[in-house]
Write a protein that holds these residues in place. Structure first.
Motif, PDB file in Angstrom:
ATOM      1  N   UNK A 263     -27.586 -17.837  -0.072  1.00 10.32           N
ATOM      2  CA  UNK A 263     -27.346 -16.864  -1.134  1.00 10.32           C
ATOM      3  C   UNK A 263     -28.070 -15.556  -0.837  1.00 10.32           C
ATOM      4  N   UNK A 264     -27.477 -14.468  -1.320  1.00  8.89           N
ATOM      5  CA  UNK A 264     -28.142 -13.167  -1.349  1.00  8.89           C
ATOM      6  C   UNK A 264     -28.423 -12.845  -2.810  1.00  8.89           C
ATOM      7  N   UNK A 265     -29.659 -12.492  -3.103  1.00  2.00           N
ATOM      8  CA  UNK A 265     -30.067 -12.106  -4.452  1.00  2.00           C
ATOM      9  C   UNK A 265     -30.383 -10.618  -4.440  1.00  2.00           C
ATOM     10  N   UNK A 266     -29.763  -9.859  -5.345  1.00  3.19           N
ATOM     11  CA  UNK A 266     -29.936  -8.404  -5.337  1.00  3.19           C
ATOM     12  C   UNK A 266     -30.246  -7.874  -6.737  1.00  3.19           C
ATOM     13  N   UNK A 267     -31.133  -6.891  -6.783  1.00  2.00           N
ATOM     14  CA  UNK A 267     -31.430  -6.159  -8.015  1.00  2.00           C
ATOM     15  C   UNK A 267     -31.573  -4.682  -7.659  1.00  2.00           C
ATOM     16  N   UNK A 268     -31.386  -3.774  -8.624  1.00  7.22           N
ATOM     17  CA  UNK A 268     -31.468  -2.344  -8.308  1.00  7.22           C
ATOM     18  C   UNK A 268     -32.819  -1.910  -7.753  1.00  7.22           C
ATOM     19  N   UNK A 269     -33.891  -2.592  -8.154  1.00  7.25           N
ATOM     20  CA  UNK A 269     -35.212  -2.216  -7.660  1.00  7.25           C
ATOM     21  C   UNK A 269     -35.975  -3.459  -7.225  1.00  7.25           C
ATOM     22  N   UNK A 270     -36.931  -3.245  -6.351  1.00  4.10           N
ATOM     23  CA  UNK A 270     -37.737  -4.366  -5.876  1.00  4.10           C
ATOM     24  C   UNK A 270     -38.604  -4.937  -6.992  1.00  4.10           C
ATOM     25  N   UNK A 271     -38.848  -4.144  -8.039  1.00  4.82           N
ATOM     26  CA  UNK A 271     -39.653  -4.628  -9.159  1.00  4.82           C
ATOM     27  C   UNK A 271     -38.958  -5.766  -9.899  1.00  4.82           C
ATOM     28  N   UNK A 272     -37.626  -5.736  -9.962  1.00  6.42           N
ATOM     29  CA  UNK A 272     -36.876  -6.755 -10.699  1.00  6.42           C
ATOM     30  C   UNK A 272     -36.608  -8.010  -9.879  1.00  6.42           C
ATOM     31  N   UNK A 273     -36.692  -7.896  -8.569  1.00  3.32           N
ATOM     32  CA  UNK A 273     -36.268  -9.001  -7.713  1.00  3.32           C
ATOM     33  C   UNK A 273     -37.059 -10.290  -7.939  1.00  3.32           C
ATOM     34  N   UNK A 274     -38.389 -10.251  -8.129  1.00  2.51           N
ATOM     35  CA  UNK A 274     -39.110 -11.506  -8.382  1.00  2.51           C
ATOM     36  C   UNK A 274     -38.626 -12.238  -9.631  1.00  2.51           C
ATOM     37  N   UNK A 275     -38.163 -11.494 -10.633  1.00  5.79           N
ATOM     38  CA  UNK A 275     -37.663 -12.120 -11.863  1.00  5.79           C
ATOM     39  C   UNK A 275     -36.385 -12.903 -11.567  1.00  5.79           C
ATOM     40  N   UNK A 276     -35.457 -12.269 -10.849  1.00  8.18           N
ATOM     41  CA  UNK A 276     -34.211 -12.952 -10.501  1.00  8.18           C
ATOM     42  C   UNK A 276     -34.480 -14.136  -9.577  1.00  8.18           C
ATOM     43  N   UNK A 277     -35.383 -13.976  -8.634  1.00  4.42           N
ATOM     44  CA  UNK A 277     -35.694 -15.064  -7.708  1.00  4.42           C
ATOM     45  C   UNK A 277     -36.242 -16.284  -8.451  1.00  4.42           C
ATOM     46  N   UNK A 278     -37.095 -16.047  -9.435  1.00  7.79           N
ATOM     47  CA  UNK A 278     -37.662 -17.164 -10.199  1.00  7.79           C
ATOM     48  C   UNK A 278     -36.574 -17.898 -10.982  1.00  7.79           C
ATOM     49  N   UNK A 279     -35.652 -17.158 -11.580  1.00 11.66           N
ATOM     50  CA  UNK A 279     -34.554 -17.783 -12.322  1.00 11.66           C
ATOM     51  C   UNK A 279     -33.650 -18.579 -11.387  1.00 11.66           C
ATOM     52  N   UNK A 280     -33.339 -17.986 -10.225  1.00 17.00           N
ATOM     53  CA  UNK A 280     -32.464 -18.668  -9.271  1.00 17.00           C
ATOM     54  C   UNK A 280     -33.121 -19.935  -8.734  1.00 17.00           C
ATOM     55  N   UNK A 281     -34.419 -19.880  -8.493  1.00 20.79           N
ATOM     56  CA  UNK A 281     -35.090 -21.055  -7.936  1.00 20.79           C
ATOM     57  C   UNK A 281     -35.061 -22.230  -8.906  1.00 20.79           C
ATOM     58  N   UNK A 282     -35.109 -21.955 -10.205  1.00 22.88           N
ATOM     59  CA  UNK A 282     -34.974 -23.044 -11.177  1.00 22.88           C
ATOM     60  C   UNK A 282     -33.598 -23.694 -11.070  1.00 22.88           C
ATOM     61  N   UNK A 283     -32.572 -22.883 -10.785  1.00 19.95           N
ATOM     62  CA  UNK A 283     -31.222 -23.433 -10.588  1.00 19.95           C
ATOM     63  C   UNK A 283     -31.178 -24.325  -9.355  1.00 19.95           C
TER      64      UNK A 283
END
Length: 435
Positions: A263-283
């Motif tokens: 998977x590729x996980x993308x957010x507009x800024x690097x500040x948001x990326x850890x939040x999306x990564x944490x949610x995806x890892x729970x999945x």
């Protein structure tokens, strides 16, 4: 027009003439790279071709295999130049180090369908043009070094991030590169991105005779995929998650003991990326729990950052581009649409720079066979060299006006501080939500 402005116009014209004089060998350089596409970290022939190109040019000091096996550095400094980064560009010993980047890796199966052969040509052409002007100027507000960095593996892995880690960008004050596209644009939104590979380990069994003895890794992969699809309702509109199942099993009558997704996980800024990564890892992990599988979650070594914009450089580039006849897009769907990711984003957090896009004479889309043909077509040459001229003209604007150089540095500092504050805010919000 004042005397100083007239001199600047003349210098810009001189740089353009030097690029035009070298157009045959620049075209040959680009064509050689295009004709022999090489994948990330394997660009040996392209590396050797670029190293040979600069060694044949007078005055360049060339370091082959610089920091990475397929990276290089070429530097030129005017006689009497000092050393080190110049803090404000005004002290007698200051040297402003201007960098131009060359990319030259290709895509699997479709060659130079992102036009990196043209990126290499732009970087080489711009360096020749700037050197030609500077070596004939008796006095400058600052002393200048021109540095060309060959940066491999943009398409896969993030070679510039590796080079940043190794210190290859230390001492640079400004950095320029330009990327082929289907339009001219000073900036297109480049987002933060991190690759992740998810591997599920189960247990094989006969799928019909005794399926209860198996642990189905394909079920885990399907649940993972569906978990991420369900997550989309709680994702911000400008977040992106996209991936594939790379391995789903061997045969229908064997319960799969191993599956793999990317998977590729993308957010507009690097500040948001850890939040999306944490949610995806729970999945990822919940799919393993539900099926009884073991799971490996492997994030790639390098995370791609978003682009840190520099309005001063963008304004100068657009002004120079228009003077050369560029028609910059005003299509809001293009200018505001989240596009891909690039390791140049990480560079912009270390050095002020720009990454404009340029039309190459075709309406084909990047990463297609049609774009590969366009990148190797002779018609791309006019637009490629025009872009190199615009980069040199922008560099001259900054080098000949200390106030502009100071503005570029100030905007860089302020943009970094803003990103750092955003990073702190996102992490605080994430911690609060996890309580």
């Amino acid at each position: 027009m004042s005397g100083g402005a007239e001199v600047l116009v003349e210098l810009k014209q001189r740089a353009g003439c030097r690029i035009d004089e070298a157009k045959a060998k620049l075209h040959s350089l680009s064509k050689d790279i295009w004709s022999c596409p090489e994948l990330a970290y394997e660009e040996r022939k392209s590396h050797d071709r670029l190293v040979a190109f600069f060694r044949q040019e007078e005055g360049w000091k060339v370091d082959a295999h610089f920091k990475l096996d397929t990276a290089f550095r070429a530097t030129w400094r005017a006689e009497g130049g000092g050393g080190g980064r110049g803090g404000g560009g005004s002290e007698p010993g200051d040297v402003v180090n201007v960098g131009f980047l060359c990319e030259y890796d290709a895509l699997p199966g479709i060659g130079h369908a992102c036009g990196h052969n043209l990126i290499a040509e732009v970087g080489a052409a711009a360096a020749l043009g700037l050197k030609a002007v500077l070596e004939n100027i008796c006095s400058l507000p600052v002393r200048v070094q021109v540095t060309v960095l060959g940066t491999p593996a943009e398409e896969d892995g993030g070679g510039k991030i590796d080079m940043l880690r190794e210190g290859a960008f230390e001492g640079l004050d400004l950095v320029f590169m330009a990327h082929p596209s289907k339009e001219d644009a000073t900036y297109l939104p480049c987002v933060a991105e991190h690759d992740v590979t998810i591997k599920y380990h189960g247990k094989t069994s006969h799928a019909s005779a005794y399926p209860w003895e198996g642990i189905n890794a394909l079920d885990a992969a399907v649940l993972c995929y569906n978990n991420l699809s369900v997550l989309r309702q709680q994702m911000k509109p400008d977040w992106r998650v996209h991936g594939i199942i790379k391995h789903g099993g061997e045969k229908p009558n064997i319960i799969p003991s191993y599956t793999e997704l990317e998977y590729y996980l993308r957010t507009p800024s690097r500040a948001e990326l850890p939040v999306l990564k944490a949610k995806a890892e729970m999945c990822f992990r919940s799919a393993a729990m539900a099926t009884g599988c073991e799971v490996e979650v492997q994030f790639a070594r390098n995370q791609f950052d978003n682009m840190l914009r520099n309005a001063a450089l963008e304004e100068l580039y657009e002004r120079n581009g228009k003077a050369l006849g560029m028609d910059f897009t005003v299509d809001e769907d293009v200018l505001k649409n989240e596009s891909g990711s690039t390791d140049f984003g990480n560079v912009t957090f270390a050095v002020p720079g720009i990454h404009p896009y340029f039309y190459i004479g075709s309406n084909a889309l990047n990463h297609t066979e049609e774009y590969c043909h366009a990148a190797g077509d002779d018609r791309a040459q006019f637009y490629t060299l025009r872009t190199a001229k615009a980069l040199v003209m922008t560099a001259l604007d900054v080098l000949l006006c200390p106030e502009l150089l100071q503005r570029v540095r100030q905007e860089f500092t302020e943009a970094k501080l803003k990103e750092d504050r955003n990073m702190t805010g996102e992490h605080t919000e994430q911690s609060a939500n996890s309580c």
